[in-house]
Design a protein around this motif. Structure first.
Motif, PDB file in Angstrom:
ATOM      1  N   GLN A 296       0.945  -1.228   0.021  1.00 13.83           N
ATOM      2  CA  GLN A 296       0.001  -0.104   0.056  1.00 13.83           C
ATOM      3  C   GLN A 296       0.766   1.281  -0.012  1.00 13.83           C
ATOM      4  N   PHE A 297       2.007   1.058   0.823  1.00 15.35           N
ATOM      5  CA  PHE A 297       2.827   2.307   0.760  1.00 15.35           C
ATOM      6  C   PHE A 297       3.542   2.750  -0.622  1.00 15.35           C
ATOM      7  N   VAL A 298       3.939   1.563  -1.225  1.00 14.75           N
ATOM      8  CA  VAL A 298       4.680   1.591  -2.245  1.00 14.75           C
ATOM      9  C   VAL A 298       3.551   2.404  -3.407  1.00 14.75           C
ATOM     10  N   GLU A 299       2.494   1.840  -3.597  1.00 20.58           N
ATOM     11  CA  GLU A 299       1.455   2.124  -4.338  1.00 20.58           C
ATOM     12  C   GLU A 299       0.949   3.558  -4.166  1.00 20.58           C
ATOM     13  N   SER A 300       1.078   4.303  -2.877  1.00 22.49           N
ATOM     14  CA  SER A 300       0.713   5.424  -2.622  1.00 22.49           C
ATOM     15  C   SER A 300       1.666   6.624  -3.191  1.00 22.49           C
ATOM     16  N   LEU A 301       2.706   6.190  -3.587  1.00 19.30           N
ATOM     17  CA  LEU A 301       3.835   7.170  -4.071  1.00 19.30           C
ATOM     18  C   LEU A 301       4.241   6.934  -5.640  1.00 19.30           C
ATOM     19  N   LYS A 302       3.225   6.145  -6.274  1.00 17.55           N
ATOM     20  CA  LYS A 302       3.241   6.154  -7.762  1.00 17.55           C
ATOM     21  C   LYS A 302       2.905   7.164  -8.272  1.00 17.55           C
ATOM     22  N   VAL A 306       9.893  10.760  -6.517  1.00 14.01           N
ATOM     23  CA  VAL A 306      10.768  10.026  -5.575  1.00 14.01           C
ATOM     24  C   VAL A 306      11.005   8.899  -5.609  1.00 14.01           C
ATOM     25  N   PHE A 307      12.434   8.450  -4.928  1.00  9.86           N
ATOM     26  CA  PHE A 307      12.660   7.032  -4.844  1.00  9.86           C
ATOM     27  C   PHE A 307      11.756   6.613  -3.621  1.00  9.86           C
ATOM     28  N   VAL A 308      11.606   5.445  -3.288  1.00 13.65           N
ATOM     29  CA  VAL A 308      10.543   4.625  -2.512  1.00 13.65           C
ATOM     30  C   VAL A 308      11.355   3.565  -1.685  1.00 13.65           C
ATOM     31  N   ALA A 309      11.501   3.942  -0.417  1.00 11.31           N
ATOM     32  CA  ALA A 309      12.527   3.080   0.202  1.00 11.31           C
ATOM     33  C   ALA A 309      11.967   2.161   1.514  1.00 11.31           C
ATOM     34  N   LYS A 324       9.545 -10.859  -2.551  1.00 10.58           N
ATOM     35  CA  LYS A 324       8.541 -10.048  -3.546  1.00 10.58           C
ATOM     36  C   LYS A 324       8.150  -8.833  -3.316  1.00 10.58           C
ATOM     37  N   THR A 325       7.847  -8.681  -1.941  1.00 10.42           N
ATOM     38  CA  THR A 325       7.352  -7.235  -1.656  1.00 10.42           C
ATOM     39  C   THR A 325       8.580  -6.410  -1.435  1.00 10.42           C
ATOM     40  N   ALA A 326       9.679  -6.712  -0.813  1.00 10.49           N
ATOM     41  CA  ALA A 326      10.557  -5.881  -0.846  1.00 10.49           C
ATOM     42  C   ALA A 326      11.303  -5.484  -2.087  1.00 10.49           C
ATOM     43  N   ALA A 327      11.160  -6.170  -3.235  1.00  5.58           N
ATOM     44  CA  ALA A 327      11.572  -6.013  -4.397  1.00  5.58           C
ATOM     45  C   ALA A 327      11.061  -4.643  -5.174  1.00  5.58           C
ATOM     46  N   LEU A 328       9.642  -4.414  -4.507  1.00  5.09           N
ATOM     47  CA  LEU A 328       8.663  -3.399  -4.894  1.00  5.09           C
ATOM     48  C   LEU A 328       9.388  -1.954  -4.717  1.00  5.09           C
ATOM     49  N   PHE A 329      10.191  -1.772  -3.562  1.00  3.68           N
ATOM     50  CA  PHE A 329      10.931  -0.613  -3.441  1.00  3.68           C
ATOM     51  C   PHE A 329      12.151  -0.736  -4.137  1.00  3.68           C
ATOM     52  N   ASP A 330      12.494   0.728  -4.128  1.00  2.78           N
ATOM     53  CA  ASP A 330      13.870   1.058  -4.978  1.00  2.78           C
ATOM     54  C   ASP A 330      14.919   0.507  -4.301  1.00  2.78           C
TER      55      ASP A 330
END
Length: 497
Positions: A296-302, A306-309, A324-330
């Motif tokens: 949800q956090f990653v999706e909120s910054l689409k 910014v980079f998403v960490a 798989k989830t961790a790979a969604l972050f930059d």
């Protein structure tokens, strides 16, 4: 010619005329007619530029295509410029403004807005400045648009203000100070003035296509002339200089806390010329504790520039989140501020009341170093943050407690795992001596704030100081996507299935 063909061509011509009239009605004027290079003049390798299927295409040796057509006498001060652009993989191109024709070389006058999604540079040089950058002045370090797809590039200049948008997303909002700051070694003509536009054909391996190129000229006198921009301070100058020399001006450790909103953070990021990595705390007892909330956090910054960490907290995080989830972050980062001592006590070293007095600082340090090395070796992280942090009880003895032997152990772990070390603005860590040792071992660096809210989100002043003191160059810095596979790809089995 058959009557039907005459009728068809007349119909197409009438549509084109209607389109130009419509554009003129709202102030927009076409610069490219879709069928020829009329109004444009190519430099040096003139065969690089062609019109193919109604598209302005560059594919060949270095050449810049300058606008010399009738619109405003090819001389623009304030304007809005739009173009649709498509790049092929590995393409390096750009759009210049306030420029003037020159027969050879890269334009010496005006500014370039970078068009580069996946070009990595030439020889040993690695290009970090991505599409949308006001090249060498306000740089974008994350790829936001793909190759092989059309995107809209929008550039506006209003007196001393330059804005750049990608598909409507504002990535640059630069106010030129008085006097202008021109980076050391840059062309002398890099200041806001007036002139024409130019498209860049960078090299034989770069292929870009442009269409729907149009301009909306604005008055030479606008209300912004009354805005008094303050003279630049040394930090402003350093950010320009280091950014122009390919050192990434990125704060990879920014938190939206204590009322700091995303829009406030973006405004400050653009104002200071430092791109942000927005991080969320993930772990036991923190806001994000499972895959669903992390996603949800990653999706909120689409769609945000910014980079998403992921800030991985505690040592339990590896069993709480999947690879798989961790790979969604930059990128993923962690620290060694939470660990279990040899007596089974959970140590949260940033909380003085929990740590209390430290009876044996040497034992504490040996355990800290052992835990730090274990974290770096085992956990799939890209950056080690808040490095060399010591609790208040022993912080005054930093220089003596961080012995050469202890420093070497941490540096060796970072080097063998390809983990970057943060230069932390909040705690002013690590020391210059630690940085020099890490640099000699080939460790990469990042800059980070770890702010508690809006008040201490500054300009990475400690990082800029360390760059100068330790003579760090662009080769010494980590940038996600430009430094090989992410940690979660290198160590996927370290996280839960």
């Amino acid at each position: 010619m058959p009557t039907s063909e005459i009728s068809r061509r007349a119909f197409v011509a009438s549509l084109a005329a209607a389109s130009q009239l419509s554009a003129a009605d709202d102030g927009w004027l076409p610069l490219f007619d879709g069928s020829s290079l009329k109004g444009w003049k190519a430099s040096e390798n003139k065969g690089t530029w062609k019109v193919v299927d109604g598209l302005l295409s560059n594919d060949g040796g270095r050449s810049h295509l300058f606008y010399e057509g009738p619109v405003k006498g090819a001389d623009f001060r304030n304007f809005e410029l739009e173009a649709e652009v498509m790049t092929k993989p590995g393409c390096n191109s750009g759009v210049y403004f306030h420029s003037t024709y020159q027969e050879t070389g890269f334009p010496q006058k005006g500014f370039e807005v970078q068009v580069n999604n996946t070009a990595t540079g030439e020889g040993s040089y690695r290009e970090r400045k991505k599409t949308g950058s006001l090249y060498g002045v306000r740089n974008v370090y994350k790829q936001f648009v793909p190759d092989n797809e059309w995107f809209k590039l929008h550039i506006s200049v209003r007196m001393k203000n330059v804005q750049v948008r990608l598909n409507g997303m504002l990535v640059v909002d630069y106010n030129e100070p008085n006097p202008p700051v021109i980076a050391e070694g840059s062309e002398r003509g890099r200041f806001l003035d007036h002139g024409t536009f130019a498209l860049q054909g960078h090299d034989p391996g770069s292929h870009a296509m442009y269409k729907s190129i149009r301009v909306r000229p604005l008055s030479d006198e606008l209300p912004t002339t009354k805005i008094a921009y303050p003279p630049p301070d040394q930090t402003f100058v350093d950010i320009i200089n280091y950014g122009a020399h390919n050192i990434p001006m990125v704060d990879f450790h920014v938190h939206l806390k204590l009322g700091l909103t995303l829009e406030q953070a973006l405004q400050k990021s653009r104002q200071d010329g430092i791109m942000y990595g927005i991080a969320v705390n993930c772990g036991k007892g923190f806001p994000v504790q499972d895959d669903a909330t992390a996603r949800q956090f990653v999706e909120s910054l689409k769609g945000q520039p910014v980079f998403v960490a992921m800030q991985a907290e505690g040592r339990e995080w590896t069993q709480m989140f999947s690879s798989k989830t961790a790979a969604l972050f930059d990128y993923v980062f962690t620290d060694s501020m939470t660990w279990t001592d040899n007596r089974g006590r959970r140590m949260r070293t940033w909380l003085p009341d929990e740590v209390g007095t430290i009876a044996d600082p040497q034992e504490f340090m040996d355990t800290l170093v052992d835990r730090a090395v274990g974290i770096i070796d085992k956990e799939p992280v890209d950056i080690y943050v808040n490095p060399t942090f010591l609790p208040d009880a022993i912080a005054k003895d930093y220089a003596s407690l961080w012995t050469e032997e202890r420093m070497k152990k941490v540096v060796a772990a970072l080097a063998r795992n390809g983990v970057a070390m943060e230069i932390n603005n909040r705690y002013k860590l690590p020391s210059a001596l630690f940085v020099q040792m890490a640099k000699a071992a080939g460790v990469k660096f990042t800059m980070g704030t770890n702010n508690t809210g809006p008040a201490d989100l500054l300009r990475c002043e400690y990082g800029l100081q360390i760059i100068k003191e330790c003579k760090l160059g662009w080769q010494d810095f980590f940038v996600p996507g430009a430094s090989g596979p992410k940690a979660v790809e290198r160590k996927p089995n370290a996280l839960k299935a």
